[in-house]
Design a protein around this motif. Structure first.
Motif, PDB file in Angstrom:
ATOM      1  N   ARG A   1      47.204  34.666  37.647  1.00  0.00           N
ATOM      2  CA  ARG A   1      45.824  34.496  37.203  1.00  0.00           C
ATOM      3  C   ARG A   1      45.749  34.417  35.674  1.00  0.00           C
ATOM      4  O   ARG A   1      45.115  33.532  35.107  1.00  0.00           O
ATOM      5  CB  ARG A   1      44.998  35.658  37.733  1.00  0.00           C
ATOM      6  CG  ARG A   1      43.552  35.639  37.341  1.00  0.00           C
ATOM      7  CD  ARG A   1      42.801  36.707  38.110  1.00  0.00           C
ATOM      8  NE  ARG A   1      41.620  37.128  37.383  1.00  0.00           N
ATOM      9  CZ  ARG A   1      41.614  38.114  36.504  1.00  0.00           C
ATOM     10  NH1 ARG A   1      42.724  38.787  36.255  1.00  0.00           N
ATOM     11  NH2 ARG A   1      40.512  38.437  35.877  1.00  0.00           N
ATOM     12  N   ARG A   2      46.447  35.360  35.000  1.00  0.00           N
ATOM     13  CA  ARG A   2      46.417  35.367  33.533  1.00  0.00           C
ATOM     14  C   ARG A   2      47.051  34.105  32.957  1.00  0.00           C
ATOM     15  O   ARG A   2      46.564  33.537  31.986  1.00  0.00           O
ATOM     16  CB  ARG A   2      47.156  36.590  32.978  1.00  0.00           C
ATOM     17  CG  ARG A   2      46.550  37.903  33.358  1.00  0.00           C
ATOM     18  CD  ARG A   2      46.355  38.786  32.124  1.00  0.00           C
ATOM     19  NE  ARG A   2      45.025  39.333  32.148  1.00  0.00           N
ATOM     20  CZ  ARG A   2      44.104  39.117  31.240  1.00  0.00           C
ATOM     21  NH1 ARG A   2      44.354  38.369  30.212  1.00  0.00           N
ATOM     22  NH2 ARG A   2      42.928  39.663  31.327  1.00  0.00           N
TER      23      ARG A   2
ATOM     24  N   PHE B   1      47.238  31.131  34.297  1.00  0.00           N
ATOM     25  CA  PHE B   1      46.310  30.013  34.436  1.00  0.00           C
ATOM     26  C   PHE B   1      45.206  30.104  33.391  1.00  0.00           C
ATOM     27  O   PHE B   1      44.820  29.113  32.780  1.00  0.00           O
ATOM     28  CB  PHE B   1      45.687  30.001  35.839  1.00  0.00           C
ATOM     29  CG  PHE B   1      46.647  29.571  36.906  1.00  0.00           C
ATOM     30  CD1 PHE B   1      47.585  28.584  36.640  1.00  0.00           C
ATOM     31  CD2 PHE B   1      46.619  30.140  38.160  1.00  0.00           C
ATOM     32  CE1 PHE B   1      48.478  28.165  37.618  1.00  0.00           C
ATOM     33  CE2 PHE B   1      47.510  29.738  39.146  1.00  0.00           C
ATOM     34  CZ  PHE B   1      48.442  28.751  38.863  1.00  0.00           C
TER      35      PHE B   1
ATOM     36  N   PHE C   1      38.401  36.958  41.992  1.00  0.00           N
ATOM     37  CA  PHE C   1      39.607  37.165  42.793  1.00  0.00           C
ATOM     38  C   PHE C   1      40.731  37.719  41.922  1.00  0.00           C
ATOM     39  O   PHE C   1      40.695  37.596  40.699  1.00  0.00           O
ATOM     40  CB  PHE C   1      40.078  35.838  43.407  1.00  0.00           C
ATOM     41  CG  PHE C   1      39.162  35.278  44.451  1.00  0.00           C
ATOM     42  CD1 PHE C   1      39.353  35.566  45.790  1.00  0.00           C
ATOM     43  CD2 PHE C   1      38.121  34.445  44.085  1.00  0.00           C
ATOM     44  CE1 PHE C   1      38.508  35.034  46.749  1.00  0.00           C
ATOM     45  CE2 PHE C   1      37.269  33.911  45.040  1.00  0.00           C
ATOM     46  CZ  PHE C   1      37.465  34.205  46.373  1.00  0.00           C
ATOM     47  N   ARG C   2      41.696  38.337  42.586  1.00  0.00           N
ATOM     48  CA  ARG C   2      42.951  38.695  41.916  1.00  0.00           C
ATOM     49  C   ARG C   2      44.047  37.931  42.624  1.00  0.00           C
ATOM     50  O   ARG C   2      44.229  38.089  43.835  1.00  0.00           O
ATOM     51  CB  ARG C   2      43.230  40.193  42.013  1.00  0.00           C
ATOM     52  CG  ARG C   2      42.274  41.059  41.236  1.00  0.00           C
ATOM     53  CD  ARG C   2      42.442  40.874  39.732  1.00  0.00           C
ATOM     54  NE  ARG C   2      41.338  41.494  39.007  1.00  0.00           N
ATOM     55  CZ  ARG C   2      40.206  40.867  38.716  1.00  0.00           C
ATOM     56  NH1 ARG C   2      40.033  39.611  39.058  1.00  0.00           N
ATOM     57  NH2 ARG C   2      39.240  41.489  38.076  1.00  0.00           N
ATOM     58  N   PHE C   3      44.771  37.095  41.911  1.00  0.00           N
ATOM     59  CA  PHE C   3      45.815  36.310  42.579  1.00  0.00           C
ATOM     60  C   PHE C   3      46.958  36.113  41.598  1.00  0.00           C
ATOM     61  O   PHE C   3      46.798  36.328  40.389  1.00  0.00           O
ATOM     62  CB  PHE C   3      45.252  34.971  43.057  1.00  0.00           C
ATOM     63  CG  PHE C   3      44.555  34.177  41.993  1.00  0.00           C
ATOM     64  CD1 PHE C   3      45.233  33.195  41.278  1.00  0.00           C
ATOM     65  CD2 PHE C   3      43.216  34.410  41.687  1.00  0.00           C
ATOM     66  CE1 PHE C   3      44.591  32.460  40.297  1.00  0.00           C
ATOM     67  CE2 PHE C   3      42.579  33.676  40.697  1.00  0.00           C
ATOM     68  CZ  PHE C   3      43.255  32.698  39.994  1.00  0.00           C
ATOM     69  N   PRO C   4      48.139  35.737  42.124  1.00  0.00           N
ATOM     70  CA  PRO C   4      49.305  35.630  41.242  1.00  0.00           C
ATOM     71  C   PRO C   4      49.078  34.601  40.139  1.00  0.00           C
ATOM     72  O   PRO C   4      48.404  33.586  40.363  1.00  0.00           O
ATOM     73  CB  PRO C   4      50.420  35.150  42.188  1.00  0.00           C
ATOM     74  CG  PRO C   4      49.909  35.342  43.572  1.00  0.00           C
ATOM     75  CD  PRO C   4      48.445  35.401  43.523  1.00  0.00           C
TER      76      PRO C   4
ATOM     77  N   ALA D   1      37.024  31.538  40.709  1.00  0.00           N
ATOM     78  CA  ALA D   1      38.325  32.080  41.114  1.00  0.00           C
ATOM     79  C   ALA D   1      38.781  33.160  40.133  1.00  0.00           C
ATOM     80  O   ALA D   1      39.232  34.236  40.535  1.00  0.00           O
ATOM     81  CB  ALA D   1      39.357  30.952  41.189  1.00  0.00           C
ATOM     82  N   ILE D   2      38.652  32.896  38.831  1.00  0.00           N
ATOM     83  CA  ILE D   2      39.179  33.826  37.835  1.00  0.00           C
ATOM     84  C   ILE D   2      38.397  35.138  37.809  1.00  0.00           C
ATOM     85  O   ILE D   2      38.963  36.212  37.657  1.00  0.00           O
ATOM     86  CB  ILE D   2      39.173  33.155  36.431  1.00  0.00           C
ATOM     87  CG1 ILE D   2      40.292  32.115  36.369  1.00  0.00           C
ATOM     88  CG2 ILE D   2      39.345  34.187  35.332  1.00  0.00           C
ATOM     89  CD1 ILE D   2      40.300  31.301  35.115  1.00  0.00           C
ATOM     90  N   VAL D   3      37.075  35.051  38.016  1.00  0.00           N
ATOM     91  CA  VAL D   3      36.265  36.256  37.906  1.00  0.00           C
ATOM     92  C   VAL D   3      36.280  37.081  39.204  1.00  0.00           C
ATOM     93  O   VAL D   3      36.361  38.297  39.165  1.00  0.00           O
ATOM     94  CB  VAL D   3      34.816  35.900  37.506  1.00  0.00           C
ATOM     95  CG1 VAL D   3      33.916  37.125  37.586  1.00  0.00           C
ATOM     96  CG2 VAL D   3      34.793  35.303  36.106  1.00  0.00           C
TER      97      VAL D   3
END
Lengths: 292, 293
Positions: A121-122, A124, A116-119, A112-114
């Motif tokens: 993210r940082r 988390f 995707f871009r999602f709200p 997910a972290i690598v």
């Protein structure tokens, strides 16, 4: 003109790599180290093959006796508080549960972290990172209360779940996914593959070696847990073998049943030793990678 | 560094990261928050209510001679464990590195203790030095030395240090050997041609080139001695005699679970939290620096 002959020659043999007497000294030093490492293990093995009277009248023998089957049978079948066979099973479930659980949740969150871009993210990412600073030893009382609140004392989920979140494994997979060429994801996308198809058919097979190496390290980590099972398994039938050994010592002045205790100690180290020696390459790789 | 090729979607990644975040929140952040919260209160003896005391628990702890003694014990213990395990491991790694053939065999033999849990290592060493049946105790007795770690504080400390260091040698050995093998042979041969003998080469070339490994191991071993040696101490001495081997982690356990002093135990957890954070930051700074080189 004559330069000193010494400078033109290669260093004489024995200057850097030892030969002759030096070589033997090197071996002697290493054998001494191996002896220091093995002496406690050897003594435990010997103690697990002799009878109680041979131990309580010191000095105990330094060579194995004839009680091997008797002691191990007694330990495995009846043990002292609980059969050691049961404790081995508990340890196995806990170690495999922790290793598999950590690998699964870390693979998913790294993906997910690598990719995707999602709200948040940082946020988390940093939350996961912070767990590096929270070993179970520093938060034992409140974590115990949480587990007790869920009614998970004396259960496998209580043994496994609190130890399953791992920043190290997540970082390792994140690191590895970063090195996977972008073209692969691009091609998968052009071919109309859904994200989870890409994950299952491309990313997972590529991570095989990393997963195996990490499994070795995490299995040993889980198997060798002590404080956590000590707190949450009050029922002897849920004890893991590593924490169960200490419970086999009598309180007060009675003499401990050393042959059975030592047989249990040998059984407790056998599975992780087999894993480390049998999968040495993966083990060393996992060790080095997970510390990066 | 960021990926250029991304997948679209918001719910899928949130779903993927959810398990880890839930576990982290429930078993890491909530308990850590609880520890901080509880450290500000003193519960009454029946556990019915608690009184807010602000930093009172910390005040009390830091003026408590037992807690201060535990700090000193932890410092001595972790210094000794780190020095002994790294010293022996470096010595063995230097020897193994000098071999052209056979270093793999020694490596296989020397990595065993990594697999042995600290608690099991504790039982093995306890057995050798047991006051009644221990083999080593018996032979020491023949030499006229009366070993009794149950009563003698220095001997108790010595035993937990050796048992903890023993289990750590493999790990340090592997990293030292890898570090040594990464040093280009040509550098060492050049020094040898210039007439530098083994000890000079080690002191002026090998050891400085090994310093990243050494520094890394220093931090990792201190963390190990602080937190992972609980099993050794619990099995061998249970913190005794007279708290001579009660390191900080052991004290959190014994005050919180045996003594049921939750406020104090929570305050101790918070202090340990600060210690871990400092160690983690040091380690992280070091990793950053290494990346820049």
């Amino acid at each position: 003109m004559t330069a000193p002959a010494r400078t033109r020659k290669a260093p004489p043999p024995g200057m850097v790599e030892r030969r002759g007497a030096g070589l033997w000294l090197t071996h002697a030093g290493l054998i001494l180290g191996v002896a220091f490492i093995f002496f406690p293990i050897w003594l435990a093995f010997v103690a697990s093959t002799v009878s109680q009277p041979e131990i309580v009248r010191p000095p105990m023998p330094l060579l194995p006796g004839d009680q091997f089957f008797e002691n191990y049978r007694k330990a495995l079948v009846s043990g002292i508080n609980a059969p050691v066979a049961l404790m081995l099973l508990n340890s196995g479930v806990m170690a495999i549960g922790i290793a598999v659980g950590k690998i699964i949740i870390s693979l998913l969150s790294a993906f997910a972290i690598v990719y995707f871009r999602f709200p948040f993210r940082r946020v988390f990412f940093w939350l996961i990172f912070l767990t590096l600073m929270l070993p179970v030893e520093v938060r034992i009382v409140p974590t115990y209360e949480v587990v007790a609140g869920f009614g998970m004392l004396n259960s496998y989920s209580g043994l496994i779940l609190p130890l399953i979140a791992s920043a190290t494994a997540t970082f390792l997979f994140r690191q590895f996914f970063m090195t996977v060429p972008d073209e692969l994801a691009e091609a998968a996308r052009v071919d109309g593959a859904r994200p989870m198809q890409f994950f299952r058919d491309i990313l997972l097979p590529m991570s095989r070696t990393n997963i195996a190496a990490l499994f070795v390290i995490l299995f040993i980590y889980g198997w060798n847990q002590y404080l956590w099972p000590l707190l949450i398994t009050t029922d002897p039938s849920m004890n893991t073998i590593v924490m169960g050994i200490k419970q086999m010592f009598p309180s007060g002045d009675d003499i401990a049943d050393w042959p059975v205790i030592m047989a249990t100690s040998i059984l407790a180290m056998l599975p992780p030793v087999v894993v480390v020696i049998g999968m040495q390459r993966l083990f060393i790789r996992g060790l080095v990678e997970s510390e990066k | 560094m960021e990926k250029r090729v991304l997948f679209k979607g918001i719910w899928l990644p949130l779903l993927l990261i959810l398990p880890q975040i839930v576990i982290t929140a429930v078993f890491f952040f909530y308990p850590a928050g609880q520890a901080i919260w509880q450290s500000l209160f003193i519960p009454d003896p029946f556990g019915l209510s608690s009184r807010f005391v602000g930093l009172g628990n910390f005040d009390y702890l830091l003026s408590d001679p037992y807690y201060r003694a535990s700090f000193v014990t932890t410092a001595i213990f972790s210094t000794l464990v780190t020095l002994v395990s790294m010293g022996v491991a470096l010595y063995l790694a230097v020897l193994a590195d000098r071999l052209i053939k056979g270093s793999g065999t020694y490596r296989t033999l020397l990595i065993w203790p990594y697999a042995v849990a600290p608690a099991v290592a504790g039982v093995l060493w306890l057995f050798m030095f047991n006051t009644r049946v221990g083999v080593v105790t018996w032979y020491l007795g023949l030499l006229g030395y009366d070993w009794n770690h149950v009563l003698n504080e220095g001997e108790a400390m010595g035993l937990v240090v050796v048992a903890s260091a023993w289990g750590r040698i493999s790990y340090n050995f592997l990293f030292f050997l890898a570090g040594l093998q990464a040093i280009p042979k040509s550098v060492i041969e050049a020094a040898a041609i210039d007439g530098a003998r083994f000890w000079t080469r080690f002191r002026t070339i090998v050891f400085p080139l090994l310093s990243p490994t050494t520094f890394f191991l220093l931090v990792v071993n201190i963390v190990y001695a602080f937190f992972e040696t609980f099993g050794v101490i619990h099995t061998i001495t249970s913190g005794g005699p007279q708290q001579a081997t009660t390191i900080l982690v052991y004290k959190v356990y014994s005050d919180g679970f045996v003594g049921q002093d939750l406020g104090s135990s929570a305050a101790q957890s918070v202090i340990l939290l600060v210690v871990v954070s400092i160690l983690t930051i040091i380690q992280f700074k070091y990793i950053e620096r290494r990346v820049h080189y």
